[in-house]
Scaffold this motif. Structure first.
Motif, PDB file in Angstrom:
ATOM      1  N   PRO A  88     -69.134-167.086   2.284  1.00 33.35           N
ATOM      2  CA  PRO A  88     -70.453-166.526   2.644  1.00 33.35           C
ATOM      3  C   PRO A  88     -70.383-165.076   3.101  1.00 33.35           C
ATOM      4  N   GLU A  89     -69.334-164.725   3.846  1.00 30.07           N
ATOM      5  CA  GLU A  89     -69.186-163.341   4.306  1.00 30.07           C
ATOM      6  C   GLU A  89     -68.949-162.402   3.139  1.00 30.07           C
ATOM      7  N   SER A  90     -68.254-162.915   2.121  1.00 30.75           N
ATOM      8  CA  SER A  90     -68.016-162.109   0.931  1.00 30.75           C
ATOM      9  C   SER A  90     -69.331-161.808   0.214  1.00 30.75           C
ATOM     10  N   ARG A  91     -70.232-162.802   0.180  1.00 33.65           N
ATOM     11  CA  ARG A  91     -71.531-162.601  -0.449  1.00 33.65           C
ATOM     12  C   ARG A  91     -72.325-161.508   0.261  1.00 33.65           C
ATOM     13  N   LYS A  92     -72.324-161.534   1.606  1.00 32.21           N
ATOM     14  CA  LYS A  92     -73.052-160.521   2.378  1.00 32.21           C
ATOM     15  C   LYS A  92     -72.496-159.126   2.111  1.00 32.21           C
ATOM     16  N   LEU A  93     -71.151-159.032   2.073  1.00 33.83           N
ATOM     17  CA  LEU A  93     -70.537-157.738   1.843  1.00 33.83           C
ATOM     18  C   LEU A  93     -70.829-157.221   0.448  1.00 33.83           C
ATOM     19  N   PHE A  94     -70.846-158.134  -0.544  1.00 32.14           N
ATOM     20  CA  PHE A  94     -71.097-157.699  -1.916  1.00 32.14           C
ATOM     21  C   PHE A  94     -72.516-157.167  -2.075  1.00 32.14           C
ATOM     22  N   VAL A  95     -73.466-157.745  -1.348  1.00 33.18           N
ATOM     23  CA  VAL A  95     -74.835-157.235  -1.400  1.00 33.18           C
ATOM     24  C   VAL A  95     -74.875-155.789  -0.927  1.00 33.18           C
ATOM     25  N   LYS A  96     -74.149-155.489   0.138  1.00 36.48           N
ATOM     26  CA  LYS A  96     -74.097-154.110   0.642  1.00 36.48           C
ATOM     27  C   LYS A  96     -73.409-153.187  -0.359  1.00 36.48           C
ATOM     28  N   ILE A  97     -72.322-153.680  -0.944  1.00 34.25           N
ATOM     29  CA  ILE A  97     -71.586-152.868  -1.915  1.00 34.25           C
ATOM     30  C   ILE A  97     -72.455-152.569  -3.133  1.00 34.25           C
ATOM     31  N   ALA A  98     -73.164-153.586  -3.613  1.00 34.71           N
ATOM     32  CA  ALA A  98     -74.032-153.387  -4.776  1.00 34.71           C
ATOM     33  C   ALA A  98     -75.148-152.399  -4.467  1.00 34.71           C
ATOM     34  N   ASN A  99     -75.690-152.470  -3.260  1.00 34.44           N
ATOM     35  CA  ASN A  99     -76.744-151.539  -2.865  1.00 34.44           C
ATOM     36  C   ASN A  99     -76.216-150.112  -2.808  1.00 34.44           C
ATOM     37  N   ALA A 100     -75.000-149.955  -2.253  1.00 30.46           N
ATOM     38  CA  ALA A 100     -74.398-148.624  -2.191  1.00 30.46           C
ATOM     39  C   ALA A 100     -74.142-148.070  -3.590  1.00 30.46           C
ATOM     40  N   TYR A 101     -73.717-148.936  -4.485  1.00 29.87           N
ATOM     41  CA  TYR A 101     -73.467-148.491  -5.864  1.00 29.87           C
ATOM     42  C   TYR A 101     -74.764-148.061  -6.555  1.00 29.87           C
ATOM     43  N   GLU A 102     -75.852-148.813  -6.339  1.00 27.32           N
ATOM     44  CA  GLU A 102     -77.133-148.450  -6.932  1.00 27.32           C
ATOM     45  C   GLU A 102     -77.606-147.088  -6.453  1.00 27.32           C
ATOM     46  N   ILE A 103     -77.295-146.768  -5.213  1.00 26.55           N
ATOM     47  CA  ILE A 103     -77.707-145.470  -4.649  1.00 26.55           C
ATOM     48  C   ILE A 103     -76.866-144.342  -5.199  1.00 26.55           C
ATOM     49  N   LEU A 104     -75.545-144.561  -5.262  1.00 25.15           N
ATOM     50  CA  LEU A 104     -74.645-143.469  -5.628  1.00 25.15           C
ATOM     51  C   LEU A 104     -74.504-143.276  -7.136  1.00 25.15           C
ATOM     52  N   LYS A 105     -74.827-144.277  -7.936  1.00 27.66           N
ATOM     53  CA  LYS A 105     -74.664-144.116  -9.377  1.00 27.66           C
ATOM     54  C   LYS A 105     -75.780-143.267  -9.980  1.00 27.66           C
ATOM     55  N   ASP A 106     -76.930-143.211  -9.320  1.00 33.55           N
ATOM     56  CA  ASP A 106     -78.054-142.414  -9.807  1.00 33.55           C
ATOM     57  C   ASP A 106     -77.994-141.022  -9.196  1.00 33.55           C
ATOM     58  N   GLU A 107     -78.061-140.014 -10.038  1.00 34.97           N
ATOM     59  CA  GLU A 107     -77.905-138.640  -9.563  1.00 34.97           C
ATOM     60  C   GLU A 107     -78.987-138.241  -8.563  1.00 34.97           C
ATOM     61  N   SER A 108     -80.242-138.604  -8.852  1.00 31.14           N
ATOM     62  CA  SER A 108     -81.347-138.179  -7.987  1.00 31.14           C
ATOM     63  C   SER A 108     -81.268-138.844  -6.611  1.00 31.14           C
ATOM     64  N   THR A 109     -81.046-140.182  -6.587  1.00 34.29           N
ATOM     65  CA  THR A 109     -80.961-140.862  -5.291  1.00 34.29           C
ATOM     66  C   THR A 109     -79.710-140.441  -4.524  1.00 34.29           C
ATOM     67  N   ARG A 110     -78.657-140.139  -5.247  1.00 34.93           N
ATOM     68  CA  ARG A 110     -77.435-139.673  -4.565  1.00 34.93           C
ATOM     69  C   ARG A 110     -77.671-138.313  -3.920  1.00 34.93           C
ATOM     70  N   GLU A 111     -78.376-137.426  -4.628  1.00 39.28           N
ATOM     71  CA  GLU A 111     -78.693-136.117  -4.043  1.00 39.28           C
ATOM     72  C   GLU A 111     -79.554-136.275  -2.792  1.00 39.28           C
ATOM     73  N   GLN A 112     -80.508-137.193  -2.850  1.00 40.82           N
ATOM     74  CA  GLN A 112     -81.356-137.438  -1.678  1.00 40.82           C
ATOM     75  C   GLN A 112     -80.542-137.999  -0.512  1.00 40.82           C
ATOM     76  N   TYR A 113     -79.606-138.895  -0.822  1.00 44.09           N
ATOM     77  CA  TYR A 113     -78.763-139.473   0.226  1.00 44.09           C
ATOM     78  C   TYR A 113     -77.855-138.409   0.845  1.00 44.09           C
ATOM     79  N   ASP A 114     -77.262-137.557   0.003  1.00 39.39           N
ATOM     80  CA  ASP A 114     -76.410-136.472   0.517  1.00 39.39           C
ATOM     81  C   ASP A 114     -77.223-135.517   1.388  1.00 39.39           C
ATOM     82  N   TYR A 115     -78.444-135.249   0.974  1.00 40.50           N
ATOM     83  CA  TYR A 115     -79.301-134.370   1.774  1.00 40.50           C
ATOM     84  C   TYR A 115     -79.625-135.008   3.127  1.00 40.50           C
ATOM     85  N   ALA A 116     -79.853-136.323   3.129  1.00 41.67           N
ATOM     86  CA  ALA A 116     -80.143-137.018   4.383  1.00 41.67           C
ATOM     87  C   ALA A 116     -78.953-136.991   5.320  1.00 41.67           C
ATOM     88  N   ILE A 117     -77.736-137.054   4.755  1.00 42.34           N
ATOM     89  CA  ILE A 117     -76.533-136.975   5.599  1.00 42.34           C
ATOM     90  C   ILE A 117     -76.404-135.593   6.218  1.00 42.34           C
TER      91      ILE A 117
END
Length: 319
Positions: A88-117
């Protein structure tokens, strides 16, 4: 006033999460895709922040290319995907990993995330950018348009109904309206006056019945109609355009090409337009008056000028 505004802004800033927290919650998206080395070395540890194990953690660099991001996600998915790891803990972690990948794989959302940092103080701007990126493209423009038309139409109808009711109540207090009600009551009863107590006033029940028979002419205020709402007019727009084009073509053919005389309905329409008179007002004019106006051919400029001069003279004579 300035102090109150500052306190209010501070209050909203405290309520809102950090700019980068709305993307991967409290985690760092780059850190989430850099956990694979820790997990390979320490299988019993599911989630260890990179700063705590600097020697064992290879944090995904912020300037990593798309290939590096994809490889990091692929390695993590082999270990933490629910099909590979039933924990079950692996499932929770994978959800976070998948979400991070969705953010960073797209150029526009990644630029927005970098700007927020880099600009965590711009909370409102970063939050707006996040919701626009994640929910803007998922919203059907047609649904937005329909919803907007429904809301505008509802406010339009409520506004028209309120104005009409206020105008009705105002007119009902005038002597002219009360005299008209009494005249209708006198006509209905055959000229027999009421002998009941309070005969000087029209009975409430009779007033309600008679008021339905009275056609009020309230300038600038019309009874609300569903057909005049913006939403309905927008839906019927193709039909309205087609009807208008057909009328224009028929009008041109009948009166410009064949030189036929105007029909009664068309002559009335031309007269009403020449007098700049609302439709409801024209409907309430006596038929004899309508015939007189139509007979004058007021849609012709010379006739209209002559009629206007006559009205001015009549107005001066009455004074």
């Amino acid at each position: 006033m300035a102090a109150a505004s500052h306190l209010l802004s501070l209050f909203f800033l405290l309520l809102l999460p950090a700019s980068n927290a709305i993307y991967c919650d409290e985690d760092d998206c780059y850190d989430l895709l850099g956990y694979h080395l820790i997990s390979l070395l320490l299988p019993s540890i599911w989630l260890v922040p990179c700063p705590a194990q600097q020697s064992m953690c290879r944090r995904l660099k912020q300037d990593a290319n798309a290939s590096d991001i994809k490889k990091a996600y692929y390695k993590l998915s082999l270990k933490y995907h629910p099909d590979k790891n039933p924990d079950p803990e692996s499932r929770k972690l994978f959800v976070k990993i998948a979400n991070a990948y969705e953010i960073l794989k797209d150029e526009s959302t990644r630029e927005q995330y970098d700007y927020a940092i880099e600009h965590p103080e711009e909370v409102f701007y970063n939050t707006a950018q996040y919701y626009r990126a994640y929910y803007g493209h998922k919203t059907d423009p047609r649904a937005v348009l329909i919803g907007l038309l429904l809301i505008v139409s509802a406010f339009q109808y409520i506004n028209q109904l309120t104005r009409y009711n206020q105008a009705m109540e105002s007119v009902k207090q005038t002597p002219a309206y009360k005299n008209r009600l009494k005249a209708l009551e006198f006509e209905r009863t055959g000229g027999i006056a009421s002998k009941k107590k309070g005969h000087k006033q029209v009975d409430k029940k009779v007033e309600e019945e008679l008021s339905n028979e009275v056609e009020l002419q309230i300038h600038g205020v019309e009874k609300p109609s569903v057909w005049r709402l913006y939403g309905v007019q927008f839906i019927l727009l193709p039909y309205s355009i087609g009807k208008a084009l057909t009328r224009k073509i028929c009008w041109f053919w009948r009166y410009r090409v064949k030189k036929l005389p105007y029909t009664w309905e068309d002559a009335c329409c031309l007269t009403r337009i020449s007098l700049q008179m609302p439709v409801n007002t024209w409907k309430n004019i006596d038929e004899s008056k309508k015939e007189d106006l139509v007979r004058r051919h007021l849609w012709e400029k010379s006739n209209m000028e002559r009629y206007a001069a006559e009205m001015r003279k009549e107005s001066k004579r009455r004074r």
